[in-house]
Scaffold this motif. Structure first.
Motif, PDB file in Angstrom:
ATOM      1  N   GLU A  18      25.706  90.468 -93.686  1.00 36.91           N
ATOM      2  CA  GLU A  18      25.626  89.102 -93.146  1.00 36.91           C
ATOM      3  C   GLU A  18      25.114  88.127 -94.184  1.00 36.91           C
ATOM      4  OE1 GLU A  18      24.230  85.511 -91.445  1.00 36.91           O
ATOM      5  OE2 GLU A  18      22.893  87.027 -92.309  1.00 36.91           O
ATOM      6  N   VAL A 224      30.280  89.865 -85.541  1.00 30.08           N
ATOM      7  CA  VAL A 224      29.627  88.595 -85.189  1.00 30.08           C
ATOM      8  C   VAL A 224      30.406  87.902 -84.082  1.00 30.08           C
ATOM      9  CG1 VAL A 224      28.600  88.132 -87.460  1.00 30.08           C
ATOM     10  CG2 VAL A 224      30.905  87.316 -86.965  1.00 30.08           C
ATOM     11  N   ASP A 225      29.682  87.095 -83.307  1.00 24.48           N
ATOM     12  CA  ASP A 225      30.297  86.089 -82.469  1.00 24.48           C
ATOM     13  C   ASP A 225      30.247  84.799 -83.275  1.00 24.48           C
ATOM     14  OD1 ASP A 225      30.873  85.087 -79.377  1.00 24.48           O
ATOM     15  OD2 ASP A 225      29.697  83.646 -80.543  1.00 24.48           O
ATOM     16  N   TRP A 229      26.923  82.830 -84.427  1.00 30.31           N
ATOM     17  CA  TRP A 229      26.636  82.912 -85.853  1.00 30.31           C
ATOM     18  C   TRP A 229      26.235  81.544 -86.412  1.00 30.31           C
ATOM     19  CZ3 TRP A 229      30.461  84.130 -90.407  1.00 30.31           C
ATOM     20  CH2 TRP A 229      29.742  84.670 -91.480  1.00 30.31           C
ATOM     21  N   VAL A 365      27.509  92.133 -81.536  1.00 32.72           N
ATOM     22  CA  VAL A 365      26.931  91.304 -82.590  1.00 32.72           C
ATOM     23  C   VAL A 365      25.970  92.098 -83.486  1.00 32.72           C
ATOM     24  CG1 VAL A 365      27.231  89.068 -81.482  1.00 32.72           C
ATOM     25  CG2 VAL A 365      25.265  90.471 -80.866  1.00 32.72           C
ATOM     26  N   GLN A 368      23.833  90.264 -86.078  1.00 27.49           N
ATOM     27  CA  GLN A 368      22.673  89.578 -85.514  1.00 27.49           C
ATOM     28  C   GLN A 368      22.026  90.508 -84.492  1.00 27.49           C
ATOM     29  OE1 GLN A 368      24.525  85.832 -84.191  1.00 27.49           O
ATOM     30  NE2 GLN A 368      23.579  84.842 -85.948  1.00 27.49           N
ATOM     31  N   GLY A 372      21.334  90.877 -80.198  1.00 26.17           N
ATOM     32  CA  GLY A 372      21.950  91.874 -79.327  1.00 26.17           C
ATOM     33  C   GLY A 372      20.929  92.737 -78.620  1.00 26.17           C
TER      34      GLY A 372
END
Length: 485
Positions: A18, A224-225, A229, A365, A368, A372
């Motif tokens: 990420e 990711v969403d 994000w 996710v 992140q 989650g």
């Protein structure tokens, strides 16, 4: 330097990926052509569909930062040799005029009729396999297609080409008792995600599965969403209890007592002149030996008799409440309408209307992970007369009805680490608040009282590699015993 940053997109640790994607996106947004060239070359070299799709995420980050995509989408798409429904979905987000076509994804065709799946010798990637198989199993009878068999076939082909990750690739994840990387994805994980994407590509080309279903199924294994994000973590609210941990499990009784005093002192701030807390979850303090977490759930309450439920019973019910969420128009953005849920519930002689419910994005996710693991909440549809929609903003998720703000979700990452410890939630938190006018209007119309139930969970152990013991305390605030006609 750029090549090293690009190569980190395939590192197993999700937060490393990420951070690499975000930094590459920042460079691309500032016009760094070297980053663009290196990333396009890396995407073209990827033989696994899951990794090729990950290579597109820095471009999406750059587009969100710069406000527009200055790079030709066709140029980016032409670099993706390992095409999939997920890469098509990302390209469609990069350029709204791009028509995502999941049937362009690669697959191996039907297996020979005599082919038999190899015996399952066990895998370390049970979670990804279970998620993939469950969705394909549910869809198979609908589309009358052997989707799970196709997944097994693709898995055998990719496994033969790329092999299985060695044991040392998993030992590098870290120790679950002292610190590990959640969402660790070595090559074996990427092989399984790619096999799943290939099975979806076959479904798009050879079954009646509609494109929307295929794209939505691909979104489930996105790391990711895209809406979330772009939502930046903020800071904990001023009322959030703070505790200087002693770092000694022998002091746990004193720590628990201090924590409870601080929580009881904070309850008055859950309703102010401007807003009311609907739900919250977060870490109060954390060391290698102890952790204290606070969970809060608000509800509207009416008393119809002398019997009242206990605080623990109240909280346990409120924590199970779900708020169904119809994510759209994209399966990759946590946006869309909240669906009507259960409404009022009788508990003892109380009528209880939850103020919020658990929900979450379609995407898994993993980039992140603190979000989650902590979960998400959205306001109850009963708060207003009309449809509530979620909208991702720069530093919040706003829930609106006809242009009016109904509730706002924010989170904070604080002393968050890339490592997690088994049985502990991340040292992060979130809070869902509503404008005071929204809750006052509901209480005025119904005659119900706004109240809260809370839980403090304390975990402690005697040494760094031991099992945690758990102590939970419950309370409530704002309830009334008055029986109104």
């Amino acid at each position: 330097m750029i090549e090293l940053l690009v190569d980190r997109l395939r590192w197993p640790a999700p937060l490393v990926r990420e951070r690499a994607a975000s930094q590459l996106g920042d460079r691309i947004a500032t016009g760094d052509d070297g980053a663009v060239q290196a990333l396009l070359a890396w995407i073209a070299d990827q033989e696994l569909e899951s990794l090729a799709a990950i290579g597109l995420l820095p471009f999406l980050h750059a587009a969100g930062t710069a406000g527009a995509n200055s790079l030709s989408t066709n140029r980016i798409a032409s670099a993706v040799r390992a095409r999939s429904a997920l890469s098509e979905l990302y390209l469609g987000h990069l350029d709204p005029s791009y028509e995502s076509n999941p049937s362009l994804g690669r697959h191996s065709g039907l297996p020979p009729s005599s082919w038999e799946p190899p015996r399952n010798a066990g895998t370390r990637e049970e979670l990804i396999e279970e998620m993939s198989r469950e969705l394909l199993q549910r869809a198979a009878p609908v589309f009358r297609a052997p989707l799970e068999r196709q997944f097994d076939f693709e898995l055998s082909i990719l496994g033969g080409c790329h092999g299985e990750s060695p044991a040392k690739a998993y030992s590098a994840v870290g120790r679950y008792e002292s610190g590990y990387h959640p969402g660790w994805r070595p090559i074996s994980a990427e092989v399984r995600i790619s096999a799943y994407l290939r099975a979806l590509a076959w479904a798009a080309s050879h079954t009646s599965a509609p494109e929307d279903w295929v794209l939505g199924a691909a979104a489930r294994l996105s790391p990711v969403d895209l809406g979330l994000w772009s939502v930046r973590p903020t800071s904990a609210p001023g009322w959030w209890p703070s505790l200087e941990p002693r770092g000694d499990a022998s002091e746990i009784d004193a720590e628990v007592a201090t924590t409870l005093r601080k929580v009881n002192a904070a309850v008055q701030a859950w309703r102010s002149d401007s807003h009311a807390v609907l739900a919250a979850s977060g870490c109060i303090s954390q060391t290698s030996l102890t952790q204290h977490d606070l969970e809060v759930r608000a509800f509207f309450q009416r008393t119809d008799g002398p019997s009242r439920p206990g605080s623990e019973e109240l909280f346990d019910y409120l924590k199970t409440v779900q708020s169904p969420f119809r994510q759209g128009p994209s399966p990759l953005r946590f946006e869309g309408p909240i669906v009507a849920s259960g409404g009022a519930q009788e508990i003892a002689d109380w009528v209880v209307v939850p103020c919020s419910g658990s929900t979450g994005p379609l995407a898994f996710v993993v980039w992140q992970g603190w979000r989650g693991l902590r979960g998400f909440q959205c306001p109850s549809p009963e708060l207003v007369d009309g449809e509530i929609r979620a909208i991702c903003r720069q530093d919040s998720v706003d829930y609106e009805c006809a242009g009016e703000l109904v509730a706002q979700w924010t989170d904070w990452s604080g002393s968050l680490s890339a490592l997690a410890v088994r049985d502990l939630l991340p040292a992060s938190g979130w809070v869902l608040v509503a404008p005071r006018a929204v809750v006052d209007r509901f209480t005025s119309e119904t005659g119900m009282a706004l109240a809260w139930a809370w839980e403090v969970t304390s975990r402690f152990r005697d040494y760094a590699h031991g099992e945690f013991m758990v102590h939970r305390t419950h309370g409530d605030h704002g309830t009334t015993k008055v029986i109104r006609p």
